[in-house]
Design a protein around this motif. Structure first.
Motif, mmCIF file in Angstrom:
data_model
loop_
_atom_site.group_PDB
_atom_site.id
_atom_site.type_symbol
_atom_site.label_atom_id
_atom_site.label_comp_id
_atom_site.label_asym_id
_atom_site.label_seq_id
_atom_site.Cartn_x
_atom_site.Cartn_y
_atom_site.Cartn_z
ATOM 1 N N MET A 58 0.838 -1.191 0.000
ATOM 2 C CA MET A 58 0.000 0.000 0.000
ATOM 3 C C MET A 58 0.882 1.253 0.000
ATOM 4 O O MET A 58 1.858 1.316 0.736
ATOM 5 N N PRO A 59 0.533 2.250 -0.822
ATOM 6 C CA PRO A 59 1.322 3.489 -0.819
ATOM 7 C C PRO A 59 1.349 4.128 0.562
ATOM 8 O O PRO A 59 0.358 4.090 1.292
ATOM 9 N N LYS A 60 2.484 4.724 0.909
ATOM 10 C CA LYS A 60 2.652 5.291 2.243
ATOM 11 C C LYS A 60 2.314 6.770 2.302
ATOM 12 O O LYS A 60 2.396 7.393 3.361
ATOM 13 N N GLN A 61 1.948 7.352 1.143
ATOM 14 C CA GLN A 61 1.599 8.767 1.141
ATOM 15 C C GLN A 61 0.645 9.067 -0.011
ATOM 16 O O GLN A 61 0.501 8.281 -0.934
ATOM 17 N N GLY A 62 -0.013 10.210 0.092
ATOM 18 C CA GLY A 62 -0.958 10.626 -0.938
ATOM 19 C C GLY A 62 -0.300 11.513 -1.971
ATOM 20 O O GLY A 62 0.928 11.603 -2.012
ATOM 21 N N PRO A 63 -1.095 12.100 -2.831
ATOM 22 C CA PRO A 63 -2.557 12.082 -2.815
ATOM 23 C C PRO A 63 -3.098 10.712 -3.262
ATOM 24 O O PRO A 63 -2.729 10.220 -4.316
ATOM 25 N N LEU A 64 -3.933 10.130 -2.404
ATOM 26 C CA LEU A 64 -4.403 8.765 -2.637
ATOM 27 C C LEU A 64 -5.885 8.660 -2.294
ATOM 28 O O LEU A 64 -6.325 9.163 -1.267
ATOM 29 N N LEU A 65 -6.630 7.993 -3.166
ATOM 30 C CA LEU A 65 -8.034 7.701 -2.920
ATOM 31 C C LEU A 65 -8.182 6.187 -2.871
ATOM 32 O O LEU A 65 -7.995 5.507 -3.879
ATOM 33 N N VAL A 66 -8.459 5.645 -1.687
ATOM 34 C CA VAL A 66 -8.619 4.207 -1.512
ATOM 35 C C VAL A 66 -10.100 3.870 -1.675
ATOM 36 O O VAL A 66 -10.951 4.461 -1.009
ATOM 37 N N VAL A 67 -10.404 2.937 -2.576
ATOM 38 C CA VAL A 67 -11.792 2.503 -2.783
ATOM 39 C C VAL A 67 -11.881 1.020 -2.447
ATOM 40 O O VAL A 67 -10.988 0.240 -2.739
ATOM 41 N N SER A 68 -12.996 0.629 -1.814
ATOM 42 C CA SER A 68 -13.128 -0.753 -1.351
ATOM 43 C C SER A 68 -14.580 -1.187 -1.424
ATOM 44 O O SER A 68 -15.501 -0.363 -1.393
ATOM 45 N N ASN A 69 -14.774 -2.523 -1.520
ATOM 46 C CA ASN A 69 -16.119 -3.068 -1.329
ATOM 47 C C ASN A 69 -16.518 -2.905 0.130
ATOM 48 O O ASN A 69 -15.680 -2.585 0.980
ATOM 49 N N HIS A 70 -17.807 -3.131 0.444
ATOM 50 C CA HIS A 70 -18.300 -2.724 1.767
ATOM 51 C C HIS A 70 -19.224 -3.782 2.373
ATOM 52 O O HIS A 70 -20.422 -3.555 2.539
ATOM 53 N N PRO A 71 -18.678 -4.958 2.760
ATOM 54 C CA PRO A 71 -19.538 -6.021 3.284
ATOM 55 C C PRO A 71 -19.838 -5.948 4.778
ATOM 56 O O PRO A 71 -20.728 -6.641 5.258
ATOM 57 N N ASN A 72 -19.106 -5.108 5.542
ATOM 58 C CA ASN A 72 -19.192 -5.254 7.009
ATOM 59 C C ASN A 72 -19.156 -3.906 7.745
ATOM 60 O O ASN A 72 -18.416 -3.744 8.712
ATOM 61 N N THR A 73 -19.956 -2.963 7.310
ATOM 62 C CA THR A 73 -20.144 -1.639 7.922
ATOM 63 C C THR A 73 -18.862 -1.067 8.515
ATOM 64 O O THR A 73 -17.879 -0.903 7.806
ATOM 65 N N PHE A 74 -18.862 -0.758 9.835
ATOM 66 C CA PHE A 74 -17.738 -0.049 10.445
ATOM 67 C C PHE A 74 -16.465 -0.892 10.549
ATOM 68 O O PHE A 74 -15.389 -0.351 10.797
ATOM 69 N N MET A 75 -16.579 -2.214 10.383
ATOM 70 C CA MET A 75 -15.365 -3.033 10.421
ATOM 71 C C MET A 75 -14.481 -2.748 9.209
ATOM 72 O O MET A 75 -13.249 -2.830 9.297
ATOM 73 N N ASP A 76 -15.093 -2.418 8.074
ATOM 74 C CA ASP A 76 -14.331 -2.230 6.832
ATOM 75 C C ASP A 76 -13.347 -1.057 6.916
ATOM 76 O O ASP A 76 -12.166 -1.227 6.586
ATOM 77 N N PRO A 77 -13.781 0.138 7.358
ATOM 78 C CA PRO A 77 -12.790 1.220 7.493
ATOM 79 C C PRO A 77 -11.736 0.930 8.556
ATOM 80 O O PRO A 77 -10.582 1.331 8.398
ATOM 81 N N VAL A 78 -12.122 0.213 9.627
ATOM 82 C CA VAL A 78 -11.136 -0.135 10.656
ATOM 83 C C VAL A 78 -10.056 -1.045 10.076
ATOM 84 O O VAL A 78 -8.858 -0.821 10.264
ATOM 85 N N VAL A 79 -10.497 -2.085 9.347
ATOM 86 C CA VAL A 79 -9.551 -3.046 8.760
ATOM 87 C C VAL A 79 -8.644 -2.354 7.751
ATOM 88 O O VAL A 79 -7.410 -2.507 7.783
ATOM 89 N N THR A 80 -9.231 -1.576 6.839
ATOM 90 C CA THR A 80 -8.451 -0.959 5.762
ATOM 91 C C THR A 80 -7.502 0.104 6.297
ATOM 92 O O THR A 80 -6.316 0.138 5.948
ATOM 93 N N ALA A 81 -8.023 0.995 7.155
ATOM 94 C CA ALA A 81 -7.186 2.082 7.669
ATOM 95 C C ALA A 81 -6.047 1.565 8.537
ATOM 96 O O ALA A 81 -4.978 2.182 8.599
ATOM 97 N N SER A 82 -6.255 0.419 9.202
ATOM 98 C CA SER A 82 -5.201 -0.128 10.065
ATOM 99 C C SER A 82 -3.973 -0.569 9.262
ATOM 100 O O SER A 82 -2.887 -0.709 9.814
ATOM 101 N N LEU A 83 -4.156 -0.787 7.959
ATOM 102 C CA LEU A 83 -3.042 -1.231 7.114
ATOM 103 C C LEU A 83 -2.326 -0.069 6.427
ATOM 104 O O LEU A 83 -1.329 -0.281 5.746
ATOM 105 N N LEU A 84 -2.864 1.123 6.582
ATOM 106 C CA LEU A 84 -2.237 2.316 6.007
ATOM 107 C C LEU A 84 -1.435 3.040 7.079
ATOM 108 O O LEU A 84 -1.940 3.273 8.182
ATOM 109 N N GLN A 85 -0.208 3.385 6.768
ATOM 110 C CA GLN A 85 0.652 4.027 7.763
ATOM 111 C C GLN A 85 0.296 5.500 7.968
ATOM 112 O O GLN A 85 0.502 6.053 9.040
ATOM 113 N N GLN A 86 -0.268 6.137 6.937
ATOM 114 C CA GLN A 86 -0.564 7.563 7.016
ATOM 115 C C GLN A 86 -1.965 7.810 7.594
ATOM 116 O O GLN A 86 -2.771 6.901 7.707
ATOM 117 N N GLN A 87 -2.225 9.052 7.965
ATOM 118 C CA GLN A 87 -3.551 9.449 8.429
ATOM 119 C C GLN A 87 -4.566 9.277 7.290
ATOM 120 O O GLN A 87 -4.294 9.652 6.143
#
Length: 429
Positions: A1-30
């Motif tokens: 995963m890129p460590k800096q932007g400008p970046l727009l991450v797009v994802s499927n959405h099967p599990n409400t609030f778990m999805d942003p938690v899982v995805t954001a936890s793998l990104l080093q940046q804010q």
């Protein structure tokens, strides 16, 4: 995963609030999140959510009678990308606990192209597609395979956008759809998904040899399931009656497994292996019983509360995991503190003793979970042994059912691989 932007991450959405938690936890940046405006409310709530870097966006389905105005959301998104930040958006709009990609909205493409257009396509914005594949979205400690795709260069659409902005948005949205679909388990219908799960339960072990040696271990289940679904799609086109017949056979076999309280993994084992595994399992269960009882006594109530609250709070499976996670974050510390205080009051433990007790609480809980799994596995072995001794005809019939299904699946596999080989050769030519 890129460590800096400008970046727009797009994802499927099967599990409400778990999805942003899982995805954001793998990104080093804010990470900044595009969220539906309905989660915002009072002034204080809005302030809190904005401190968490949420950007509200209006959706027509939330207020059908109200005109949608997302000028502020787009301006905030443009500003974030211009400042080399990272945005996370779920272009399906809603969360669906299904193994498929729903129709995706154009908002992500409009944000990316709009931000680039304001700077003559010099920002270097990338769109990173991420596929989330949950093994069991509502089950505690189940797996999720995060499948990260190749970034899409938004500048590649500069000429198309300058010629026809609407067409460029549609083209970029279609590219995102194709990339996301390739990163997830995508079953077109619930019926095909059910059949795929049935085949996985019976035949996935036999298929493991077909996985390329270069494939990483964590991707094996994903690759196997994807090929199963591709083969179902193929046979549904060329021989639908064969697919229907197979589905009936597998359903009848699994119904018999349920009636006998067995699972497929133990049916094919021979009696000597089952006997010794039962003996070893019984010994391990006997040795671990005191720790299991300790863990069960101290962890059962806080373990049970989150699932009870989730099922009382909502009927939508997509919300079970985030509700359980949130409730569990409070339930376990509160109960651990209460239990530690009671032990301190009743038994007078202090110092290192009370600390050892406190540390033992979560570890014994995890042990109890593992113990319960071993108990269920050993019970299945005991049931099979009883069938060996008392109901050999029933067991023989069950194994014949399984053998017929495996034979049919094996034949279908060879036909599908031959078809795939011919298709590959045709494409090369």
């Amino acid at each position: 995963m890129p460590k800096q932007g400008p970046l727009l991450v797009v994802s499927n959405h099967p599990n409400t609030f778990m999805d942003p938690v899982v995805t954001a936890s793998l990104l080093q940046q804010q990470v900044y999140f595009i969220a539906k405006s309905t989660v915002f409310g009072s002034g204080f709530q809005n302030w809190v959510l904005r401190q968490m870097h949420l950007i509200p966006i209006q959706r027509r389905e939330d207020n059908p009678q109200q005109e949608v105005n997302n000028a502020e959301a787009f301006a905030a998104s443009f500003k974030a990308l211009q400042e080399d930040k990272t945005l996370l958006i779920f272009p399906e709009g809603n969360s669906f606990n299904q193994r498929r990609l729903r129709k995706i909205k154009t908002g992500a493409a409009r944000i990316a192209l709009g931000a680039e257009a304001e700077h003559n396509f010099s920002l270097g914005i990338k769109i990173l597609p991420v596929g989330l594949n949950y093994s069991a979205p509502t089950r505690f400690r189940s797996d999720v395979f995060v499948n990260v795709g190749e970034p899409i260069e938004v500048a590649d659409y500069a000429a198309a956008y300058q010629q026809d902005g609407s067409s460029a948005v549609q083209a970029l949205t279609e590219t995102m759809r194709q990339r996301l679909e390739s990163l997830i388990i995508h079953t077109p219908t619930d019926e095909e998904d059910e059949l795929a799960r049935q085949i996985e339960a019976v035949y996935k072990e036999e298929l493991s040899a077909t996985i390329p040696a270069t494939a990483p271990a964590y991707a094996h289940d994903f690759l196997l399931t994807r090929e199963i679904i591709k083969s179902i799609n193929y046979f549904s086109r060329v021989s639908p009656e064969r697919v229907s017949s197979l589905k009936q056979k597998i359903s009848a076999y699994q119904l018999e497994l349920t009636r006998l309280r067995l699972h497929d993994a133990v049916v094919g084992k021979g009696s000597p292996a089952v006997f010794w595994q039962s003996i070893i399992g019984a010994l391990l269960l006997a040795l671990g019983l005191p720790v299991f009882l300790f863990g069960l006594l101290h962890n059962y109530v806080p373990y049970l509360i989150p699932s009870k609250v989730a099922r009382a709070a909502t009927d939508e499976e997509e919300w079970y995991a985030p509700v359980m996670l949130t409730v569990g974050m409070f339930a376990f510390p509160i109960f651990y503190a209460l239990e530690t205080w009671l032990v301190f009051e009743w038994l007078g433990l202090t110092g290192s003793s009370i600390l050892a007790y406190l540390v033992a609480l979560p570890f014994s809980g995890f042990f109890a979970l593992g113990y319960w799994g071993m108990l269920q596995k050993t019970q299945a072995h005991w049931v099979l042994l009883r069938l060996f001794v008392k109901r050999k005809d029933t067991l023989a019939k069950l194994r014949l059912q399984r053998a017929c299904i495996i034979q049919e699946l094996e034949q279908a596999k060879q036909e599908y691989l031959q078809h795939a080989k011919h298709l590959h050769v045709s494409r090369e030519q």
